[in-house]
Write a protein that holds these residues in place. Structure first.
Motif, PDB file in Angstrom:
ATOM      1  N   ALA A 144      -8.911 129.118  12.377  1.00  0.00           N
ATOM      2  CA  ALA A 144      -8.358 130.411  12.783  1.00  0.00           C
ATOM      3  C   ALA A 144      -7.769 131.203  11.608  1.00  0.00           C
ATOM      4  O   ALA A 144      -7.783 132.433  11.622  1.00  0.00           O
ATOM      5  CB  ALA A 144      -7.314 130.208  13.885  1.00  0.00           C
ATOM      6  N   ILE A 198      -8.169 121.876   8.944  1.00  0.00           N
ATOM      7  CA  ILE A 198      -7.306 121.005   9.756  1.00  0.00           C
ATOM      8  C   ILE A 198      -7.498 121.405  11.214  1.00  0.00           C
ATOM      9  O   ILE A 198      -7.521 122.590  11.517  1.00  0.00           O
ATOM     10  CB  ILE A 198      -5.802 121.194   9.403  1.00  0.00           C
ATOM     11  CG1 ILE A 198      -5.517 120.721   7.973  1.00  0.00           C
ATOM     12  CG2 ILE A 198      -4.903 120.449  10.400  1.00  0.00           C
ATOM     13  CD1 ILE A 198      -4.057 120.880   7.554  1.00  0.00           C
ATOM     14  N   TYR A 199      -7.682 120.433  12.091  1.00  0.00           N
ATOM     15  CA  TYR A 199      -7.602 120.777  13.512  1.00  0.00           C
ATOM     16  C   TYR A 199      -6.576 119.874  14.166  1.00  0.00           C
ATOM     17  O   TYR A 199      -6.221 118.816  13.646  1.00  0.00           O
ATOM     18  CB  TYR A 199      -8.966 120.681  14.210  1.00  0.00           C
ATOM     19  CG  TYR A 199      -9.494 119.276  14.368  1.00  0.00           C
ATOM     20  CD1 TYR A 199     -10.337 118.729  13.408  1.00  0.00           C
ATOM     21  CD2 TYR A 199      -9.145 118.494  15.478  1.00  0.00           C
ATOM     22  CE1 TYR A 199     -10.820 117.436  13.533  1.00  0.00           C
ATOM     23  CE2 TYR A 199      -9.621 117.204  15.614  1.00  0.00           C
ATOM     24  CZ  TYR A 199     -10.458 116.684  14.634  1.00  0.00           C
ATOM     25  OH  TYR A 199     -10.921 115.405  14.756  1.00  0.00           O
ATOM     26  N   ARG A 200      -6.092 120.343  15.300  1.00  0.00           N
ATOM     27  CA  ARG A 200      -5.059 119.596  16.009  1.00  0.00           C
ATOM     28  C   ARG A 200      -5.720 118.710  17.043  1.00  0.00           C
ATOM     29  O   ARG A 200      -6.466 119.189  17.891  1.00  0.00           O
ATOM     30  CB  ARG A 200      -4.144 120.618  16.684  1.00  0.00           C
ATOM     31  CG  ARG A 200      -2.800 120.102  17.018  1.00  0.00           C
ATOM     32  CD  ARG A 200      -1.945 121.218  17.524  1.00  0.00           C
ATOM     33  NE  ARG A 200      -2.361 121.684  18.842  1.00  0.00           N
ATOM     34  CZ  ARG A 200      -1.584 122.358  19.657  1.00  0.00           C
ATOM     35  NH1 ARG A 200      -0.359 122.660  19.278  1.00  0.00           N
ATOM     36  NH2 ARG A 200      -1.996 122.754  20.833  1.00  0.00           N
ATOM     37  N   LEU A 237       1.713 129.069  14.674  1.00  0.00           N
ATOM     38  CA  LEU A 237       2.599 127.983  14.235  1.00  0.00           C
ATOM     39  C   LEU A 237       3.195 127.403  15.511  1.00  0.00           C
ATOM     40  O   LEU A 237       4.143 127.954  16.063  1.00  0.00           O
ATOM     41  CB  LEU A 237       3.689 128.542  13.312  1.00  0.00           C
ATOM     42  CG  LEU A 237       4.697 127.553  12.752  1.00  0.00           C
ATOM     43  CD1 LEU A 237       4.022 126.568  11.795  1.00  0.00           C
ATOM     44  CD2 LEU A 237       5.824 128.285  12.036  1.00  0.00           C
ATOM     45  N   GLY A 242      -8.367 130.241  17.622  1.00  0.00           N
ATOM     46  CA  GLY A 242      -9.726 130.004  17.127  1.00  0.00           C
ATOM     47  C   GLY A 242     -10.765 130.382  18.168  1.00  0.00           C
ATOM     48  O   GLY A 242     -11.754 131.055  17.872  1.00  0.00           O
ATOM     49  N   PRO A 257      -2.874 131.910  12.150  1.00  0.00           N
ATOM     50  CA  PRO A 257      -2.260 132.778  13.166  1.00  0.00           C
ATOM     51  C   PRO A 257      -1.166 132.087  13.989  1.00  0.00           C
ATOM     52  O   PRO A 257      -0.222 132.744  14.409  1.00  0.00           O
ATOM     53  CB  PRO A 257      -3.418 133.184  14.076  1.00  0.00           C
ATOM     54  CG  PRO A 257      -4.655 132.679  13.472  1.00  0.00           C
ATOM     55  CD  PRO A 257      -4.318 131.768  12.335  1.00  0.00           C
ATOM     56  N   GLY A 263       2.758 121.056  13.023  1.00  0.00           N
ATOM     57  CA  GLY A 263       2.110 119.904  12.389  1.00  0.00           C
ATOM     58  C   GLY A 263       1.014 120.316  11.407  1.00  0.00           C
ATOM     59  O   GLY A 263       0.944 119.794  10.285  1.00  0.00           O
ATOM     60  N   SER A 264       0.169 121.268  11.812  1.00  0.00           N
ATOM     61  CA  SER A 264      -0.955 121.672  10.943  1.00  0.00           C
ATOM     62  C   SER A 264      -0.428 122.350   9.686  1.00  0.00           C
ATOM     63  O   SER A 264      -0.857 122.019   8.568  1.00  0.00           O
ATOM     64  CB  SER A 264      -1.883 122.634  11.694  1.00  0.00           C
ATOM     65  OG  SER A 264      -2.342 122.048  12.881  1.00  0.00           O
ATOM     66  N   ILE A 303      -5.848 128.193   6.775  1.00  0.00           N
ATOM     67  CA  ILE A 303      -6.077 126.913   7.453  1.00  0.00           C
ATOM     68  C   ILE A 303      -7.232 127.144   8.430  1.00  0.00           C
ATOM     69  O   ILE A 303      -7.130 127.985   9.339  1.00  0.00           O
ATOM     70  CB  ILE A 303      -4.808 126.436   8.203  1.00  0.00           C
ATOM     71  CG1 ILE A 303      -3.633 126.295   7.235  1.00  0.00           C
ATOM     72  CG2 ILE A 303      -5.087 125.120   8.931  1.00  0.00           C
ATOM     73  CD1 ILE A 303      -2.312 125.883   7.890  1.00  0.00           C
ATOM     74  N   THR A 308       3.444 123.392  17.041  1.00  0.00           N
ATOM     75  CA  THR A 308       4.350 122.278  16.714  1.00  0.00           C
ATOM     76  C   THR A 308       4.737 122.331  15.237  1.00  0.00           C
ATOM     77  O   THR A 308       5.713 121.715  14.819  1.00  0.00           O
ATOM     78  CB  THR A 308       3.679 120.911  16.959  1.00  0.00           C
ATOM     79  OG1 THR A 308       2.572 120.773  16.050  1.00  0.00           O
ATOM     80  CG2 THR A 308       3.177 120.768  18.391  1.00  0.00           C
TER      81      THR A 308
END
Ligand code: PRP
Ligand code: URA
Length: 219
Positions: free
Chosen positions: A90, A112-114, A144, A212, A142, A148-149, A87, A146
């Motif tokens: 990072a 994906i970014y948050r 985890l 990241g 690296p 969500g990603s 993902i 929430t």
């Protein structure tokens, strides 16, 4: 160490890789005085060590070979096809470390970014190998937090019908583990640590900060 759901396929397992080398390197990684160069090296090394455990259930088959002494039957990998899916960004830091052990794996990328305000995942890129439906996937990221990603990434790759999915991260929050177990009970999680909690900005405590930014020296 397997924490939960070991024999219960209604919920994925959570394996904490508590090997001393992994734990030592993770401690160095967390240290705020560890700069980007050492940080990248540590992520790479931990990822290789973790990949050893994540691939523990790869099937073997007996084949006949000839040593300089005689013919003999030996065990070799059965040729299961693997895909590794970092993902971005990072997760990229873990990729080479994993590929060191599984060099024949194909690689899919998911960007994906948050969102910093809503903490919701925003997808911006996806490029998968064409034969995902023939592969077992290892999704790597690296952190985890929430969840969500990782949950969005897993939903994304599931649309391509992979044979199975594992999630490999370095640090997980209990909230992220719960989210994956709820959204994707068929996915086993491998992590080097399940930390205490999330803070008000959905950062993992104690965690290691922004993975990241620490990998690439950004802010
Ligand atoms: C980080 C991390 C995960 C995500 C975890 O990425 O690498 O992808 O946050 O948070 P979540 O579990 O709450 O979704 P980030 O959004 O900072 O993007 P980056 O890797 O591009 O820096
Ligand atoms: N993303 C990170 O990089 N670190 C956290 O602690 C949470 C999300």
């Amino acid at each position: 160490m397997i924490l939960k759901g070991a024999n219960n396929r209604e919920m994925g397992t959570v394996t904490v890789i508590d090997h001393p080398l992994v734990q030592h390197k993770l401690a160095l990684l967390r240290d705020k005085n560890t700069g980007p160069k050492e940080f990248r090296e540590l992520v790479d090394e931990i990822s290789t060590l973790m990949a050893y455990e994540v691939t523990r259930d790869l099937p073997l088959e007996e084949v006949e070979i000839e040593t300089p002494m005689q013919k003999t039957r030996v065990k070799m990998l059965k040729g299961k096809k693997i895909g590794v899916v970092p993902i971005l960004r990072a997760g990229l830091g873990m990729l080479d470390g994993v590929l060191k052990l599984i060099p024949a794996a194909k690689v899919g990328h998911i960007g994906i970014y948050r969102d910093p305000d809503t903490f919701e995942p925003v997808e911006y890129y996806c490029k998968m190998p064409t034969d995902v439906d023939e592969r077992e996937l290892i999704v790597i990221d690296p952190m985890l937090a929430t969840g969500g990603s990782a949950s969005a990434a897993i939903s994304f790759v599931k649309e391509r019908n992979p044979k199975g999915i594992k999630l490999m991260c370095l640090i997980a929050a209990p909230e992220g583990v719960e989210r994956i177990q709820k959204d994707h009970p068929d996915v086993d999680i491998f992590t080097a640590s399940v930390d205490e909690r999330l803070d008000e900005n959905a950062y993992i405590i104690p965690g290691l900060g922004d993975a990241g930014d620490r990998l690439y020296g950004t802010k």
